[in-house]
Design a protein around this motif. Structure first.
Motif, mmCIF file in Angstrom:
data_model
loop_
_atom_site.group_PDB
_atom_site.id
_atom_site.type_symbol
_atom_site.label_atom_id
_atom_site.label_comp_id
_atom_site.label_asym_id
_atom_site.label_seq_id
_atom_site.Cartn_x
_atom_site.Cartn_y
_atom_site.Cartn_z
ATOM 1 N N UNK A 291 -15.757 -12.224 8.910
ATOM 2 C CA UNK A 291 -15.616 -13.633 8.560
ATOM 3 C C UNK A 291 -14.186 -14.107 8.786
ATOM 4 N N UNK A 292 -13.247 -13.254 8.441
ATOM 5 C CA UNK A 292 -11.826 -13.571 8.624
ATOM 6 C C UNK A 292 -11.511 -13.809 10.097
ATOM 7 N N UNK A 293 -12.017 -12.926 10.959
ATOM 8 C CA UNK A 293 -11.746 -13.058 12.392
ATOM 9 C C UNK A 293 -12.466 -14.269 12.979
ATOM 10 N N UNK A 294 -13.653 -14.570 12.469
ATOM 11 C CA UNK A 294 -14.387 -15.751 12.948
ATOM 12 C C UNK A 294 -13.637 -17.043 12.630
ATOM 13 N N UNK A 295 -12.852 -17.015 11.545
ATOM 14 C CA UNK A 295 -12.078 -18.192 11.151
ATOM 15 C C UNK A 295 -10.674 -18.169 11.749
ATOM 16 N N UNK A 296 -10.477 -17.293 12.736
ATOM 17 C CA UNK A 296 -9.221 -17.205 13.496
ATOM 18 C C UNK A 296 -8.017 -16.800 12.642
ATOM 19 N N UNK A 297 -8.261 -15.994 11.631
ATOM 20 C CA UNK A 297 -7.167 -15.374 10.891
ATOM 21 C C UNK A 297 -7.032 -13.948 11.403
ATOM 22 N N UNK A 298 -5.968 -13.685 12.122
ATOM 23 C CA UNK A 298 -5.789 -12.356 12.717
ATOM 24 C C UNK A 298 -5.492 -11.324 11.637
ATOM 25 N N UNK A 299 -6.242 -10.232 11.600
ATOM 26 C CA UNK A 299 -5.948 -9.165 10.633
ATOM 27 C C UNK A 299 -4.543 -8.619 10.849
ATOM 28 N N UNK A 300 -3.842 -8.356 9.777
ATOM 29 C CA UNK A 300 -2.505 -7.768 9.835
ATOM 30 C C UNK A 300 -2.606 -6.259 9.631
ATOM 31 N N UNK A 301 -1.475 -5.585 9.740
ATOM 32 C CA UNK A 301 -1.472 -4.143 9.489
ATOM 33 C C UNK A 301 -1.862 -3.864 8.040
ATOM 34 N N UNK A 302 -1.537 -4.808 7.131
ATOM 35 C CA UNK A 302 -1.944 -4.651 5.730
ATOM 36 C C UNK A 302 -3.466 -4.711 5.591
ATOM 37 N N UNK A 303 -4.089 -5.596 6.365
ATOM 38 C CA UNK A 303 -5.559 -5.701 6.331
ATOM 39 C C UNK A 303 -6.204 -4.391 6.747
ATOM 40 N N UNK A 304 -5.759 -3.858 7.873
ATOM 41 C CA UNK A 304 -6.337 -2.623 8.401
ATOM 42 C C UNK A 304 -6.049 -1.448 7.456
ATOM 43 N N UNK A 305 -4.840 -1.419 6.910
ATOM 44 C CA UNK A 305 -4.484 -0.348 5.967
ATOM 45 C C UNK A 305 -5.407 -0.373 4.752
ATOM 46 N N UNK A 306 -5.674 -1.566 4.243
ATOM 47 C CA UNK A 306 -6.581 -1.707 3.098
ATOM 48 C C UNK A 306 -7.967 -1.177 3.428
ATOM 49 N N UNK A 307 -8.456 -1.495 4.617
ATOM 50 C CA UNK A 307 -9.783 -1.038 5.020
ATOM 51 C C UNK A 307 -9.831 0.481 5.229
ATOM 52 N N UNK A 308 -8.760 1.057 5.772
ATOM 53 C CA UNK A 308 -8.701 2.518 5.919
ATOM 54 C C UNK A 308 -8.779 3.173 4.542
ATOM 55 N N UNK A 309 -8.036 2.616 3.602
ATOM 56 C CA UNK A 309 -8.076 3.142 2.235
ATOM 57 C C UNK A 309 -9.476 2.985 1.637
ATOM 58 N N UNK A 310 -10.102 1.838 1.909
ATOM 59 C CA UNK A 310 -11.459 1.607 1.415
ATOM 60 C C UNK A 310 -12.451 2.592 1.988
ATOM 61 N N UNK A 311 -12.292 2.906 3.275
ATOM 62 C CA UNK A 311 -13.171 3.908 3.895
ATOM 63 C C UNK A 311 -12.985 5.263 3.231
ATOM 64 N N UNK A 312 -11.746 5.577 2.878
ATOM 65 C CA UNK A 312 -11.484 6.834 2.193
ATOM 66 C C UNK A 312 -12.125 6.890 0.816
ATOM 67 N N UNK A 313 -12.107 5.762 0.111
ATOM 68 C CA UNK A 313 -12.686 5.726 -1.234
ATOM 69 C C UNK A 313 -14.189 6.025 -1.223
#
Length: 519
Positions: free
Chosen positions: A282-304
């Motif tokens: 949804x974020x990308x569809x609204x043209x908000x580019x994910x930052x390194x913080x976004x990706x880091x959060x998702x990597x952590x979420x995958x680990x959880x």
């Protein structure tokens, strides 16, 4: 001091102490990693941090010592920033830090630094020296008003919100306007600082109350709403996050990239990884580019949720997103690997960080130490600990306490004392929790003299020891007939109390029932 303990553990591998120069803790304060004048600054930071921490407190003023070791012509802005940063990281006494800051302010030929002021405020308010912090703020307001920033206000208000009442925090905001930021008209930015003080402490009921009460005076903006949204996220209530998000939209505020990052983090921390990925789309569809913080959060979420494959996929996508993997991204992947018991890959990633000159921080070490404790036991932890000391890295308190507990539980008091000695010689003042563990372990093995020496070092540096540690040491000193040592500790504690009132749980000296022993 270590000889007896090492004899008790002569069949174990000993970790040599490296006497290399001290590299300040760059994980907490970015200015510690500045490359400028590194060789010159490192030596001075090492020397001054140790001098300040080891200076007898409160028996002698620090000013004459500083005048002797730090002539005015040698004071630089970066030096002062680095020393204060290391004093903060090493849990130094706040009055020593204040005296050092005032010395640099009054004697330096260079302009004072906002970073130095904020670090001093951090140290003072963390130790609840609020009167000293207010005095410093008002003095700076008169002499160097340009140093005062919203960050200065945020530091003080957040700690008042943590340690004092709701009314005290509102009164402090008023005092900021009337007594510190004199002549400035407070607006939305200052209002946001006040809200953040409550949200940082997860006091969302209070934050809501302030928002409703002060909205007529201050016009909220998207940042205001994101601060509140972040507060709800930190309180761990995903439902509240979504409810407030919809309220934010109803009020006419448009979500931005920060808004999405907060919501993604909220879902990741609750284990709702699929919802977090949906928000990414949804974020990308609204043209908000994910930052390194976004990706880091998702990597952590995958680990959880123990989805190691997805964590690797997200990490490998960093480059294709035109982003650069930093310490935080590596830490998130290492955490995911540790959670899935792949300690070999986690250690390989750590080596990769070293090869690529990506900073290893306290989170890196804490995560890998935790993984080694579960998989390789004391030998694996000892090996990484040795590498850490060779790199001259100084850990944060939570990792120090974790290691001290692990060493003591595994009957490796030699490593516990070695860690204590390492920290002290780096100019640090180890936390009282670490002392509690070490004193308990030493006394239980009959090493009362070593427990006494460690406790004395804590008190000499102007920090309280806990009541539990003192009572245990008192009992063993009495049993062994060491009345002089007990009396010495009692005198030091009472002297410290005269300038640093103890908080709940701190030692207050010999109990009245024991006083007759000395008569």
């Amino acid at each position: 001091m270590l000889a007896l303990i090492f004899r008790l553990n002569q069949n174990h591998t000993q970790i040599p102490y490296k006497t290399t120069s001290y590299i300040p803790c760059s994980t907490t304060f970015k200015f510690c990693s500045q490359p400028e004048s590194r060789s010159h600054v490192t030596i001075n930071v090492d020397t001054l941090t140790r001098i300040i921490n080891e200076h007898p407190f409160p028996h002698q003023p620090l000013h004459p010592t500083l005048l002797h070791h730090l002539p005015p012509s040698t004071i630089s802005t970066s030096l002062v920033e680095n020393v204060l940063g290391c004093l903060f990281a090493s849990h130094s006494n706040g009055l020593k830090a204040l005296e050092f800051f005032n010395y640099s302010l009054n004697h330096s030929h260079n302009p004072p630094s906002t970073v130095s002021l904020n670090m001093t405020l951090h140290i003072l308010t963390r130790m609840r020296y609020f009167d000293k912090a207010w005095t410093l703020l008002k003095d700076i307001s008169r002499t160097h008003p340009s140093l005062l920033t919203l960050k200065s206000m945020s530091i003080v208000l957040s700690k008042i919100a943590k340690f004092q009442s709701f009314e005290d925090t509102l009164d402090a905001f008023r005092r900021m306007e009337d007594e510190v930021f004199v002549g400035m008209v407070f607006g939305t930015d200052e209002f946001n600082v006040l809200l953040k003080a409550f949200c940082t402490q997860r006091q969302m009921k209070e934050a809501r109350s302030v928002f409703v009460k002060m909205v007529p005076r201050f016009s909220p903006n998207t940042k205001t709403m994101n601060i509140l949204l972040l507060g709800f996220k930190d309180s761990g209530d995903v439902t509240s996050v979504e409810l407030f998000y919809h309220e934010m939209v109803r009020r006419g505020f448009s979500p931005d990239g920060v808004t999405y990052n907060i919501r993604i983090d909220a879902y990741c921390k609750k284990g709702c990884f699929g919802d977090a990925l949906r928000l990414l789309e949804e974020m990308e569809c609204r043209n908000f580019a994910p930052t390194i913080e976004t990706v880091t959060t998702l990597i952590h979420g995958a680990g959880l949720v123990q989805n190691k494959g997805k964590a690797w996929q997200l990490f490998n996508e960093i480059t294709s997103r035109n982003l650069v993997a930093d310490t935080g991204a590596y830490n998130a992947l290492i955490a995911a690997l540790v959670r899935t018991k792949d300690i070999e890959s986690a250690l390989s990633l750590m080596d990769e960080m070293v090869d690529k000159h990506i900073e290893l921080d306290s989170v890196t070490y804490h995560t890998v130490f935790l993984g080694l404790m579960r998989s390789r036991g004391i030998e694996g932890v000892s090996e990484l600990y040795q590498k850490m000391t060779q790199r001259n890295f100084v850990l944060k308190t939570r990792t120090v306490v974790m290691l001290m507990k692990f060493f003591c539980q595994n009957y490796r008091l030699d490593l516990g004392v070695c860690l204590w000695k390492y920290l002290v010689e780096k100019g640090c003042c180890p936390h009282a929790h670490a002392l509690d563990l070490l004193v308990t372990g030493l006394c239980s093995r009959g090493l009362v003299q070593e427990a006494f020496e460690c406790s004395k070092q804590m008190l000499e540096r102007g920090r309280h020891m806990s009541s539990a540690a003192f009572l245990m040491l008192e009992r063993f000193l009495l049993q062994t007939g060491n009345m002089d040592k007990l009396k010495e500790l009692d005198l030091m504690i009472k002297k410290l109390r005269s300038v640093l009132p103890p908080s709940r749980g701190h030692a207050t000296g010999i109990s009245t029932s024991r006083v007759t022993i000395f008569k």
